[in-house]
Design a protein around this motif. Structure first.
Motif, PDB file in Angstrom:
ATOM      1  N   VAL A 748       0.770  -1.331  -0.004  1.00 30.95           N
ATOM      2  CA  VAL A 748      -0.026   0.089  -0.365  1.00 30.95           C
ATOM      3  C   VAL A 748       0.875   1.107  -0.144  1.00 30.95           C
ATOM      4  N   MET A 749       0.542   2.861  -0.164  1.00 26.88           N
ATOM      5  CA  MET A 749       1.021   3.900  -0.959  1.00 26.88           C
ATOM      6  C   MET A 749       1.306   4.333   0.990  1.00 26.88           C
ATOM      7  N   PRO A 750       2.346   4.743   0.993  1.00 22.38           N
ATOM      8  CA  PRO A 750       3.189   5.479   2.346  1.00 22.38           C
ATOM      9  C   PRO A 750       1.212   6.658   2.837  1.00 22.38           C
ATOM     10  N   GLY A 751       1.623   6.331   4.182  1.00 20.84           N
ATOM     11  CA  GLY A 751       0.278   7.266   4.213  1.00 20.84           C
ATOM     12  C   GLY A 751      -1.200   6.781   4.188  1.00 20.84           C
ATOM     13  N   ALA A 752      -1.256   5.566   3.748  1.00 20.13           N
ATOM     14  CA  ALA A 752      -2.459   5.153   3.403  1.00 20.13           C
ATOM     15  C   ALA A 752      -2.840   3.880   4.073  1.00 20.13           C
ATOM     16  N   LEU A 753      -4.634   3.368   4.604  1.00 15.26           N
ATOM     17  CA  LEU A 753      -4.646   2.569   4.950  1.00 15.26           C
ATOM     18  C   LEU A 753      -5.656   1.721   3.970  1.00 15.26           C
ATOM     19  N   MET A 754      -5.775   0.423   3.937  1.00 12.85           N
ATOM     20  CA  MET A 754      -6.661  -0.139   2.700  1.00 12.85           C
ATOM     21  C   MET A 754      -7.550  -1.117   3.839  1.00 12.85           C
ATOM     22  N   CYS A 755      -8.548  -1.212   2.868  1.00 13.68           N
ATOM     23  CA  CYS A 755      -9.694  -2.583   2.832  1.00 13.68           C
ATOM     24  C   CYS A 755      -9.871  -3.314   2.108  1.00 13.68           C
ATOM     25  N   ILE A 756     -10.322  -4.409   2.492  1.00 19.77           N
ATOM     26  CA  ILE A 756     -11.203  -4.903   1.716  1.00 19.77           C
ATOM     27  C   ILE A 756     -12.650  -5.223   1.921  1.00 19.77           C
ATOM     28  N   VAL A 757     -13.795  -4.844   0.765  1.00 29.46           N
ATOM     29  CA  VAL A 757     -15.305  -4.629   0.987  1.00 29.46           C
ATOM     30  C   VAL A 757     -16.125  -5.053   0.090  1.00 29.46           C
ATOM     31  N   LYS A 758     -16.820  -5.687   0.581  1.00 28.53           N
ATOM     32  CA  LYS A 758     -17.989  -6.452  -0.644  1.00 28.53           C
ATOM     33  C   LYS A 758     -18.024  -5.391  -1.698  1.00 28.53           C
ATOM     34  N   PRO A 759     -18.064  -5.988  -2.712  1.00 26.66           N
ATOM     35  CA  PRO A 759     -18.833  -4.810  -3.631  1.00 26.66           C
ATOM     36  C   PRO A 759     -19.864  -4.729  -3.993  1.00 26.66           C
ATOM     37  N   ASP A 760     -21.012  -5.346  -3.509  1.00 24.92           N
ATOM     38  CA  ASP A 760     -22.672  -5.415  -3.702  1.00 24.92           C
ATOM     39  C   ASP A 760     -22.973  -4.458  -2.632  1.00 24.92           C
ATOM     40  N   GLY A 761     -24.045  -3.961  -1.761  1.00 19.79           N
ATOM     41  CA  GLY A 761     -24.543  -4.319  -1.434  1.00 19.79           C
ATOM     42  C   GLY A 761     -23.490  -2.892   0.238  1.00 19.79           C
ATOM     43  N   PRO A 762     -24.070  -3.615   1.743  1.00 28.07           N
ATOM     44  CA  PRO A 762     -23.484  -1.957   2.398  1.00 28.07           C
ATOM     45  C   PRO A 762     -21.254  -2.384   2.561  1.00 28.07           C
ATOM     46  N   PRO A 763     -20.743  -1.420   2.436  1.00 21.86           N
ATOM     47  CA  PRO A 763     -19.534  -1.723   2.209  1.00 21.86           C
ATOM     48  C   PRO A 763     -18.932  -2.536   3.786  1.00 21.86           C
ATOM     49  N   MET A 764     -19.401  -4.105   3.659  1.00 15.20           N
ATOM     50  CA  MET A 764     -18.898  -5.015   4.569  1.00 15.20           C
ATOM     51  C   MET A 764     -17.436  -5.378   4.286  1.00 15.20           C
ATOM     52  N   GLY A 772     -12.975  -9.050  -2.647  1.00 14.11           N
ATOM     53  CA  GLY A 772     -13.431  -8.303  -2.592  1.00 14.11           C
ATOM     54  C   GLY A 772     -13.093  -6.778  -3.122  1.00 14.11           C
ATOM     55  N   GLU A 773     -14.100  -5.296  -2.983  1.00 16.03           N
ATOM     56  CA  GLU A 773     -13.112  -4.311  -3.443  1.00 16.03           C
ATOM     57  C   GLU A 773     -12.562  -3.446  -2.975  1.00 16.03           C
ATOM     58  N   ILE A 774     -11.136  -3.223  -3.501  1.00 14.32           N
ATOM     59  CA  ILE A 774     -10.644  -1.994  -2.774  1.00 14.32           C
ATOM     60  C   ILE A 774     -10.728  -0.739  -2.186  1.00 14.32           C
ATOM     61  N   VAL A 775     -10.492   0.070  -1.032  1.00 13.96           N
ATOM     62  CA  VAL A 775     -11.209   1.388  -1.041  1.00 13.96           C
ATOM     63  C   VAL A 775      -9.958   1.536   0.215  1.00 13.96           C
ATOM     64  N   LEU A 776      -9.760   2.791   0.054  1.00 15.93           N
ATOM     65  CA  LEU A 776      -8.733   3.818   0.290  1.00 15.93           C
ATOM     66  C   LEU A 776      -8.838   4.643   1.231  1.00 15.93           C
ATOM     67  N   ASN A 777      -8.517   4.492   2.615  1.00 22.27           N
ATOM     68  CA  ASN A 777      -7.878   6.153   3.436  1.00 22.27           C
ATOM     69  C   ASN A 777      -6.909   6.974   2.802  1.00 22.27           C
ATOM     70  N   SER A 778      -6.693   7.899   2.625  1.00 20.02           N
ATOM     71  CA  SER A 778      -6.139   8.912   2.524  1.00 20.02           C
ATOM     72  C   SER A 778      -5.716   9.651   1.934  1.00 20.02           C
ATOM     73  N   ARG A 779      -4.656  11.023   2.099  1.00 24.05           N
ATOM     74  CA  ARG A 779      -5.338  12.266   1.759  1.00 24.05           C
ATOM     75  C   ARG A 779      -4.368  12.521   0.467  1.00 24.05           C
TER      76      ARG A 779
END
Length: 1566
Positions: A748-764, A772-779
């Motif tokens: 993962v890129m420096p300073g980022a937080l990554m999760c894998i969530v289900k692509p359909d429905g709520p982001p579980m 699953g779909e990769i979601v990322l938290n980063s500036r």
């Protein structure tokens, strides 16, 4: 040299044509040239043994010979003759054809255009292994039939043939030719699959083309005629059976009996089919169906193919009385499910803080521009790949400063500037001019306006151009920056102005060349703030549906992303970077424009145009400039690898990172490995290759860090494709054919937080073994879709939740659109993208995986590897997979069809998913992206719109549509009457019956009613009112060319009577056939026959250009036994013009829908009652005028034309319909001129006026045409009212004063010529909307207008006086309630007496004309109309003050289609088909062997023919839940239509099965 095994109908042996046939479900066609070669190379005894042996193998499904046994026998027979063709050393023969060398040469020559991005040797082997499993079970697929003119002309067909002008051949050339022929023969005789394939492929041409191709060369034929007959005899005795003429039932598993006699018809080709054409010119049929034809043989092949079990099995669905409930199938208990624990978010390394990092990107540019002014920033290349110019940091800074000053101060006035900070500006620069783009981009940053880089529009029809306009509109862009060269190249109008592109807002164009910029004043300085959350630029992004949205990137995000890339890639000042990517977006912008300036990197930009001309240019730039970093895609690796032989002194040892921007593509691993294998000897090491994953929303997600020399590389994942389709990670250990090898894309890129969530429905959060779909938290990343707040929230503000639904935190994540998982060591693996995801029957398939499998089907000599698009279309509640590829110009029809068939098998085996459609289009016709890729969303749009224009297409709805409703199981017929009666009473339903008013008693003042015969009524009128004009005949000019008063008609009838008695020898009760054109002579002859006591029969005269149109009448006369074929009856001239009377014995000839000409007998009392009923209904009196524009030969048209005026005394203005062909306004102008209140016409007349005069209403109004006088315009027909046509007619001529209430319809049938007729005193015809799904179950359920699956039906007119109708179940013959659809039975004094006696069919008489109900009123005699309908009581009141009972006719019982246990009406399917595409002029449907056949008339160009196949299949499946078996595209006018405008579907069916339509294209859906 082609030996064709054809699926056409077998012909008898003909030595002149050299056809050799044996009677199976196929035939062997051997061209004369092939026979001569056989006879020249092998002796006759050998051929006599070889040919039966080959045929025996081919027919091994009924014999006991195996492949191994066949090869033994063949090798033994050929041993003395083929040793020279099996040389172990092909190079030992100097005269041998260098086949291998030529192939190598071609492969090397075409290497630059081949795209192996999806190539994997392992996957290719897997596909070949999967196809090998299909060889034994392979069935002959019916190849589409295509007319020769519909072929796409390719350069290969236009090339000069080999030189054959030499008079002699040297020994070497002769030996080479014999060797080639022997090799061909050995190959063909070895492979039974070749014969099977040829049997499919040889029937690709139309009947006319195949007959032309079968003649061969005359000289060769004459030379070998004697020996050919010997071989013909040998082949003729290899017959093992004959084809059955009985249509096989596709729903039955019982094998059909193949033993029946064969009647071989002559090969007659009929071009087209005129309206009204008879079936007499067709081949003899068994049971009304052709026994043998190429079409029926192909349909048999299709049926054999469809008998294979589907995958998955048909799901169970529940059935309601009114609705078919399509239910989601229950999950398979064996489906793999994730078993791991819930994943833990993965955190990247901390983003370090470096002291010399600038506070903003503009500050970095200012710093380098001042301190390192001569340091190179950018080097651009020319078209040859050589450096064109170098832009230093000093020049970049000064030019950007000038542009910023010009934008803010020089575009408008001081008080009203055009731009202000925060405005959006479009950057329109070509890919070959990076310097101008850099200046414009940084100039906008310095001016604090927001740049929006877009592609250069080349034309108004650019792929995705309209969506770019949507982007500019949503971002509020009003100004575009471009270069002078680019501005000159933009498309312009005739006035020299920039063309307004489709969907684009109005733009002001500004040229940013240096000479047009203003040097800033000394007191002006740009504002260089610290990076904040304001938007810095907008990057465009195309969604899966093709929508283009703008991802806004803030200034702090831009800076943070540059810092993260610097840390991850370890960028240093002064490094050199080679960028092959597009510098306007994605990694090309992030690395090559932004991060490079931040770190004072020297960027060498290699544009796409240079790569096309010199694929090795970027490798050369790395070598020359000693570049440390190269930014490429898999495509660039492949192109360089294919062209590396041209430059062998390159050295890549200076590289430390080879960034693969599309490393997220799982098939990039093969490109990386292949490139490494080639260039490892040039200094490339495995540690240099760094794949990365990115998305426009989150920017760079992960990248592999460059490793030290010799460090071990991460392991790769070998995953099961079956598991991936269910969204789980399973290591493939069993079937290597369905494995997918993926490489990691680093951490993962420096300073980022990554999760894998289900692509359909709520982001579980997913589990550790779940995709699953990769979601990322980063500036670092986008902040929003500019101008689209609703879509923004679902993408940029996602908060993952755990399995209990609790959010894992309050920090928002961004969706990346990437599908993947986290492997060991926190390595990120990507297996696909959301936009490439195809969800079919609950399973997910990646488009790239399907592309790879299709391209692994070798040899790919049919399509271009890099020009293929895979997408899904939603058809019948599920997604269906479609593959579109560009076909090579030199690919022939057979190779294309074979490749498509193998692709179907490969994808089915590897991915366990069926293809819905596989289409091949001509080269360079698919919409392209600016950088040369296929624009998938635009391709999908063209496919759905019918503008793709494929040259080959294969539809497989039977294979992949597995969610159809369960077929309806009909209730047993033996339901008792009591249960039905009780059921109706409980449900509160009334018996569906209705009646007209009473005929009334005889009025003394109405003298005509006292006469029992029409002849007496005419005589009475000739005495009482001799000068009253009864008839007036108009010509095309509207002039009365003939009139008839009562006395004139009486006298002309007497003359004809005298001629009959004196010259014809006619006795009382004899039958006379009347052949006249529409006119008064026909009427006079009719009454002349009545005067003579004869029975008149009106028959349509033969058309001089289509004599076959009256052959059914001749056949009918012969069948009845009144006409001897050798001696025709007397011919009598009855006037000054030549008119013929054929002596016969039928009163009225009426056509039925079943192709049988039925001879009706109508008594004098029935005629009187009918005329009386029409007079009362329409209020016809002697002072009235009516206009009739329809044919007078049968049905109600004959009654109105010949009888009604004599009975009622009104004047009839007769307008022959043929006169409208030369003068369209004749009918309407007559109505206006004579102020007609009541007029009668046919649908063909109304359609002719609607289509021909719809645009001329203003001209008609100017000529004084006024239709306000028309009170009743009645359409006479024997079918369901055409509501759309009548409404269109009313709307079009509303401006001429026509009242919408005036247009109505009438209904009559064979047993009763007039059942309903809209009168003057009755209520207006009502319209209801019924549910089509209920109608298929023989139920009637009314719905609101506009409801889904609603069908509008118009009342068929008011029931005539004296007529009673009842709705009856045609099977139980019991009365039905008013909520049921049933057969219309009629009781009336003017019912027909019956058919003229048809010997052996006496039961037909009572069944149709004198039948009784099975319960209820069992005493009344009814006549069966053969039409389905229902009765509804309306709120309107009739003349008696009672509520009006309306009769609605739905369709003919004989023409209904019984499919899947449901009842379909052809007109409903045809209406849907006609709406599918603008080029469909007309359509007709029928069934054959439980397959639905749709015939479509094409009004456009022939290149649109194949566009109609998927559209027709889609619309029928969507609206009627039926799968079309065969789609036939024909020319306009081929569908036969009778004089009343009714389609003759059975004529069409027999013509199609007899190969007499000459279709443009015939598609057999698999």
């Amino acid at each position: 040299m082609k030996t064709a095994l054809s699926t056409a109908r077998p012909f008898s042996c003909n030595h002149r044509k050299s056809h050799l046939s044996f009677s199976l479900s196929f035939s062997v066609f051997v061209p004369p040239c092939f026979l001569s070669l056989l006879l020249a190379l092998f002796p006759s005894p050998l051929i006599a043994e070889l040919v039966p042996l080959t045929c025996l193998l081919f027919t091994s499904f009924v014999c006991d010979i195996t492949q191994k046994g066949y090869e033994k026998k063949r090798a033994k027979l050929l041993a003395p003759f083929v040793p020279q063709t099996q040389s172990k050393n092909p190079t030992s023969n100097p005269n041998a054809v260098p086949v291998a060398a030529s192939r190598q040469h071609r492969a090397h020559r075409s290497g630059g255009t081949r795209d192996d991005r999806y190539r994997s040797d392992i996957h290719t082997e897997a596909v070949q292994a999967a196809l090998a499993r299909h060889k034994e079970e392979k069935m002959a697929l019916p190849m589409p039939t295509k007319r020769r003119s519909a072929f796409v002309q390719s350069p290969a067909e236009n090339c000069t043939p080999p030189d054959t002008s030499s008079a002699s051949e040297d020994e070497g050339s002769l030996r080479r030719r014999q060797a080639a022929i022997s090799a061909m023969l050995a190959q063909n005789l070895q492979s039974p699959e070749y014969w099977i394939n040829r049997s499919v492929q040889s029937s690709s041409t139309s009947s006319s083309a195949s007959s032309t191709l079968s003649h061969g060369d005359g000289k060769t034929h004459n030379h070998s005629q004697g020996q050919t007959s010997v071989l013909a005899d040998v082949l003729a005795h290899t017959c093992l059976g004959t084809s059955s003429s009985v249509p096989p039932d596709v729903t039955s598993t019982v094998p059909q009996d193949r033993n029946s006699s064969v009647d071989l018809p002559p090969n007659i080709t009929v071009r087209g089919m005129n309206r009204g054409q008879s079936r007499s010119s067709m081949m003899d049929t068994a049971g009304g169906v052709p026994a043998h034809s190429r079409v029926s043989t192909k349909i048999q092949q299709l049926l054999n193919t469809l008998k294979r079990p589907k995958r998955p099995p048909l799901s169970e669905f529940f059935l309601d009385d009114f609705e078919e409930i399509v239910e989601v199938p229950q999950p398979d208990p064996n489906t793999p499910r994730p078993e791991g624990r819930q994943m833990i978010p993965v955190k990247g390394e901390p983003l370090g803080v470096v002291s010399n990092w600038p506070p903003a990107l503009q500050a970095a540019l200012a710093r380098w521009g001042a301190t390192q002014a001569k340091s190179p920033a950018l080097t651009a290349l020319d078209i040859t790949g050589k450096p064109l110019y170098t832009l230093t940091y000093g020049k970049l800074w000064s030019r950007s400063l000038k542009l910023a000053y010009t934008l803010l101060n020089k575009l408008g006035t001081k008080n009203e500037p055009v731009l202000k900070p925060g405005d959006r500006v479009a950057l329109v620069y070509p890919n070959s001019d990076p310097g101008m783009f850099w200046v414009a981009f940084y100039g906008c940053l310095l001016a604090e306006v927001i740049p929006v880089p877009i592609e250069v529009p080349l034309s108004r029809k650019d792929a995705g151009s309209q969506q770019i306009g949507f982007l500019l509109g949503s971002c509020g862009v009003g100004l575009a920056l471009t270069s002078e060269v680019c501005l000159k190249g933009l498309p312009k109008t005739q006035n020299g102005e920039i063309m307004q592109f489709k969907g684009w807002p109005l733009l002001k164009w500004v040229v940013t060349d240096t000479k047009y910029l203003t040097k800033p004043s000394k007191d002006w300085q740009p504002h260089l703030p610290t990076a904040n959350t304001d938007t810095a630029y907008i990057e465009y992004k195309a969604s899966k549906e093709g929508t283009v949205m703008g991802v806004a990137v803030s200034k702090i995000s831009m800076l943070t992303h540059c810092q993260a890339l610097t840390q991850a890639c370890n960028y240093c000042e002064g490094e050199t970077l080679v960028n092959v990517l597009d510098f306007k977006k994605d990694s090309g912008l992030w690395h090559g424009v932004l991060t490079s300036v931040m770190n004072r990197i020297h960027t060498i930009s290699v544009p796409y145009s240079v790569m096309k001309a010199c694929p090795l240019s970027w490798v050369q730039r790395v070598h020359v400039h000693k570049a440390r970093v190269a930014l490429v895609k898999c495509r660039d690796l492949h192109w360089a690898m294919m062209a590396h032989r041209d430059q062998k002194d390159t050295n890549l040892s200076s590289l430390r990172m080879l960034i693969v921007a599309d490393g997220a593509n799982p098939w990039s691993v093969s490109s990386c490995d292949a490139f490494l294998n080639v260039f490892q000897s040039h200094g490339l090491t495995p540690e240099m290759i760094c794949p990365c994953a990115s998305s426009p929303e989150a920017m760079t997600v992960a990248i592999r860090r460059p490793g030290a020399q010799g460090t071990p590389l991460p392991a790769r994942a070998v995953l099961s494709m079956a598991g991936l389709s269910h969204g789980v990670i399973r290591v493939n250990t069993e079937d290597k054919n369905s494995a997918l090898t993926v490489q990691d894309v680093g951490h993962v890129m420096p300073g980022a937080l990554m999760c894998i969530v289900k692509p359909d429905g709520p982001p579980m959060l997913c589990k550790t073994d779940e995709i699953g779909e990769i979601v990322l938290n980063s500036r670092a990343g986008g902040t929003m879709y500019y101008g689209l707040p609703g879509v923004t929230k679902n993408t940029f503000e996602v908060i993952p939740v755990n399995s209990g639904g609790t959010p894992i935190g309050d920090v928002p994540f961004k969706r990346t659109g990437l599908l993947g998982f986290v492997g060991p060591g926190s390595l990120v693996f990507v297996v696909g993208k959301i936009e490439g995801l195809l969800s079919v029957s609950g399973r997910r398939h990646n488009a790239d995986d399907l592309v790879a499998t299709a391209l692994a089907v070798e040899p790919v000599k049919t399509i271009y590897r890099g020009r293929i698009a895979v997408f899904s279309v939603t058809v019948f509640y599920d997604e269906r997979v479609v593959i579109v590829a560009e076909q090579r110009p030199d690919a022939n029809e057979e190779d294309s069809f074979q490749w498509m068939s193998r692709v179907l098998q490969a994808i089915d085996s590897i991915h366990q998913v069926g293809l819905y459609c596989l289409a091949l289009v001509p080269a360079n016709t698919l919409p392209k992206t600016p950088l040369g890729g296929i624009h998938v969303s635009e391709t999908k749009q063209h496919f759905l719109e019918g503008s793709l224009h494929p040259c080959n297409i294969l539809m497989c709805p039977h294979t992949c549509v597995t969610n159809l409703p369960k077929p309806r199981q009909k209730q047993p017929v033996g339901v008792g009457p009591a249960s039905i009666m009780v059921g109706n009473l409980v449900a509160g339903k009334r018996i569906a019956q209705a009646s007209g008013r009473d005929l009334g008693l005889i009025d003394d003042q109405e003298q005509s009613r006292k006469h029992q015969f029409l002849s007496e009524a005419l005589q009475w009128r000739a005495q009482t009112d001799p000068d009253q004009v009864l008839y007036m005949l108009l010509n095309a000019k509207g002039v009365a060319v003939s009139t008839a008063t009562c006395s004139q008609l009486h006298k002309r009838a007497e003359k004809i009577t005298a001629a009959l008695l004196e010259r014809g020898g006619i006795n009382t009760g004899d039958n006379v056939v009347l052949l006249y054109p529409p006119g008064i002579d026909l009427i006079a002859s009719f009454y002349g026959c009545l005067y003579a006591g004869c029975i008149p029969v009106t028959v349509r005269p033969p058309h001089p250009q289509n004599l076959a149109a009256t052959l059914p009448t001749k056949c009918c006369l012969q069948a009845a036994g009144c006409v001897n074929v050798k001696t025709w009856p007397n011919i009598i001239d009855t006037g000054t013009e030549i008119k013929y009377i054929y002596m016969a014995f039928m009163p009225i000839v009426e056509r039925s829908v079943s192709l049988t000409l039925l001879i009706l007998c109508i008594s004098h009392s029935a005629v009187n009652a009918l005329c009386r009923s029409i007079k009362l209904q329409c209020e016809l009196y002697s002072s009235r005028q009516i206009a009739i524009c329809m044919d007078p030969y049968c049905g109600l048209g004959f009654v109105l034309w010949c009888m009604s005026s004599v009975y009622s005394g009104h004047q009839s203005i007769l307008i022959p319909p043929m006169e409208l062909e030369t003068s369209l306004p004749l009918w309407l102008s007559t109505l206006s001129q004579y102020k007609i209140r009541d007029t009668f016409c046919s649908y063909s007349v109304m359609e002719l006026c609607t289509k021909g005069l719809g645009t001329q209403t203003e001209a008609l109004k100017a000529r004084g045409v006024n239709l306000s006088c028309v009170r009743s315009c009645v359409v006479i027909a024997e079918e369901r009212p055409r509501l759309a046509l009548t409404q269109s007619f009313s709307k079009l001529f509303k401006d001429l004063g026509l009242s919408p209430r005036a247009v109505s319809t009438a209904f009559g049938a064979r047993v009763n010529l007039a059942i309903c007729l809209q009168g003057t005193a009755g209520p207006d015809p009502s319209t209801v909307y019924v549910d089509m799904k209920s109608l298929r179950h023989d139920r009637v359920r009314l719905v609101e207008r506009g409801a889904p699956q609603s069908l509008p039906l118009m009342e068929s007119g008011t029931i005539l006086p004296g007529v009673r109708v009842i709705i009856v179940n045609p099977e139980t013959r019991g009365p039905l309630g008013d909520s049921h659809l049933g057969e219309i039975w009629v009781n009336s004094p003017h019912n027909a007496s019956g058919y003229y006696t048809i010997y052996g069919e006496e039961s037909l008489q009572g069944d149709h004309f004198n039948t009784r109900l099975s319960f209820g009123d069992t005493e009344t005699l009814w006549a069966r109309t053969g039409y389905l309908g229902f009765v509804r009581r309306t709120e309107l009141l009739d003349a008696r003050g009672d509520r009006h009972d309306a009769l609605f006719v739905v369709g003919s019982l004989d023409e209904t289609l019984e499919l899947r246990g449901l009842r379909y009406h052809p007109i409903d399917i045809e209406t849907s088909v006609s709406r599918a595409h603008r080029s469909i002029a007309e359509s007709a449907v029928f069934t054959w062997t439980n397959l639905l056949v749709v015939v479509v008339e094409l009004s456009g160009s022939e290149q649109e023919a194949l566009d109609l196949v998927p559209l027709v299949t889609n619309v029928v499946l969507k609206e009627h839940h039926l799968i079309v078996g065969v789609v036939v595209i024909v020319d306009p006018g081929v569908i036969p239509i009778n004089s009343r405008g009714e389609k003759q579907r059975m004529h069409l069916r027999d013509s199609f099965l007899a190969d007499q339509l000459d279709p443009i294209y015939v598609a057999y859906n698999m």
